[in-house]
Design a protein around this motif. Structure first.
Motif, short mmCIF file in Angstrom:
data_model
loop_
_atom_site.label_atom_id
_atom_site.label_comp_id
_atom_site.label_asym_id
_atom_site.label_seq_id
_atom_site.Cartn_x
_atom_site.Cartn_y
_atom_site.Cartn_z
N SER A 1 53.78 40.48 24.16
CA SER A 1 52.35 40.22 24.10
C SER A 1 51.93 39.81 22.69
CB SER A 1 51.61 41.49 24.54
OG SER A 1 50.23 41.32 24.42
N GLU A 2 52.41 40.56 21.72
CA GLU A 2 52.08 40.26 20.32
C GLU A 2 52.70 38.92 19.89
OE1 GLU A 2 52.92 39.91 16.13
OE2 GLU A 2 54.47 40.45 17.59
N ARG A 3 53.94 38.70 20.25
CA ARG A 3 54.64 37.48 19.85
C ARG A 3 53.98 36.25 20.48
NH1 ARG A 3 60.58 38.60 20.58
NH2 ARG A 3 60.43 39.50 18.51
N ALA A 4 53.64 36.34 21.76
CA ALA A 4 53.01 35.21 22.45
C ALA A 4 51.63 34.91 21.88
CB ALA A 4 52.92 35.50 23.95
N LEU B 1 50.59 31.34 20.35
CA LEU B 1 49.49 30.57 20.92
C LEU B 1 48.43 30.24 19.88
CD1 LEU B 1 49.28 32.51 24.28
CD2 LEU B 1 49.71 30.04 24.08
N ILE B 2 48.09 31.21 19.06
CA ILE B 2 47.10 30.97 18.00
C ILE B 2 47.63 29.92 17.01
CG2 ILE B 2 45.92 32.02 16.01
CD1 ILE B 2 44.68 32.77 18.74
N ARG B 3 48.89 30.05 16.62
CA ARG B 3 49.49 29.06 15.70
C ARG B 3 49.44 27.64 16.26
NH1 ARG B 3 55.11 31.80 13.57
NH2 ARG B 3 54.17 33.08 11.96
N HIS C 1 42.76 28.45 22.14
CA HIS C 1 41.47 29.14 21.94
C HIS C 1 41.75 30.64 21.87
CE1 HIS C 1 37.52 30.78 22.69
NE2 HIS C 1 37.02 29.59 22.36
N PRO C 2 41.20 31.33 20.87
CA PRO C 2 41.50 32.76 20.71
C PRO C 2 41.25 33.61 21.95
CG PRO C 2 40.41 31.93 18.76
CD PRO C 2 40.37 30.82 19.78
#
Length: 178
Positions: free
Chosen positions: A84-87, A91-93, A97-98
Motif C-alpha cells: 500500500s505504501e509502495r504503490a 502513483l504520486i511520483r 491525483h492524490p
C-alpha cells in the motif's frame, strides 16, 4: 481524466522490481479480472485495474534453507501493508491525483486479510473488486505467483487494457452528460 496509465506503471523500475518478484503474470491477470468486475459492480475501472495490478507490490520473498517457505509467508507476511505504501509513493511520483492514489493504496491494503487477526472487514466497492480480482486468479500454495509472462506480452496486454479503460471512460462521460 486518467493521470497515469497501466503501461506507465509497468514501465517504471519500481514496478519492474517488485511486481516481477511477486508475479507479473498474476498482476496482469488480476488487472483484467478487476476491469470486468469493476464494470459489473459499478466501480471505476481505472482505479480498480491499477489497484489489482499493483496489489502484490509489497511482497517479500520468504525463504528457509534456500527454498520458498509458504508457511513462513502465511505466518509473517505483511505485503499488503508494505505494498500500500509502495504503490502510493509510486502513483504520486508518476503524477496520479492524490485522492485517487490514496483510494488505490487503501484497496491494496485491504485486498487480503491474511495479516489481520481473525475478524471481518467491511470493504467499500473498490476494495471488494480488488479482493475478488485477486481471488479469481489465486492457485493453491501461492502457485499463481510463479506463472511467467514476457515483458513484451505483459506490456501489450496492459496497453490493450488501457484502451478499454479509455473507451469505457468516454462511454461513461457521454452517458452522464445526456
Amino acid at each position: 481524466m486518467r493521470h497515469v496509465t497501466l503501461v506507465q506503471l509497468f514501465d517504471h523500475p519500481i514496478t519492474q522490481k517488485y511486481v516481477k518478484r511477486s508475479g507479473m503474470a498474476h498482476a496482469v491477470a488480476c488487472a483484467y479480472h478487476a476491469y470486468h468486475l469493476a464494470i459489473e459492480h459499478g466501480v471505476d475501472p481505472d482505479r480498480a485495474t491499477k489497484a489489482a495490478f499493483l496489489h502484490d507490490i509489497g511482497h517479500y520473498t520468504w525463504y528457509r534453507d534456500g527454498k520458498w517457505d509458504y508457511n513462513l509467508y502465511k505466518e509473517n507476511d505483511i505485503h499488503a501493508i508494505k505494498g500500500s505504501e509502495r504503490a502510493h509513493k509510486l502513483l504520486i511520483r508518476l503524477g496520479e491525483h492524490p485522492r485517487t492514489a490514496k483510494e488505490i493504496a487503501l484497496a491494496i491494503l485491504l485486498h487480503t486479510d491474511s495479516y489481520l487477526p481473525n475478524g471481518y472487514l467491511e470493504l467499500n466497492p473498490l476494495q471488494h473488486v480488488v479482493a475478488l480480482a485477486d481471488e479469481a486468479d489465486e492457485e493453491p500454495g501461492g502457485e499463481h505467483h510463479y506463472r511467467t509472462i514476457s515483458d513484451r506480452r505483459a506490456r501489450r496486454m496492459l496497453s490493450l487494457l488501457d484502451k478499454k479503460i479509455e473507451s469505457q471512460s468516454k462511454e461513461d462521460y457521454i452517458e452522464r452528460s445526456m
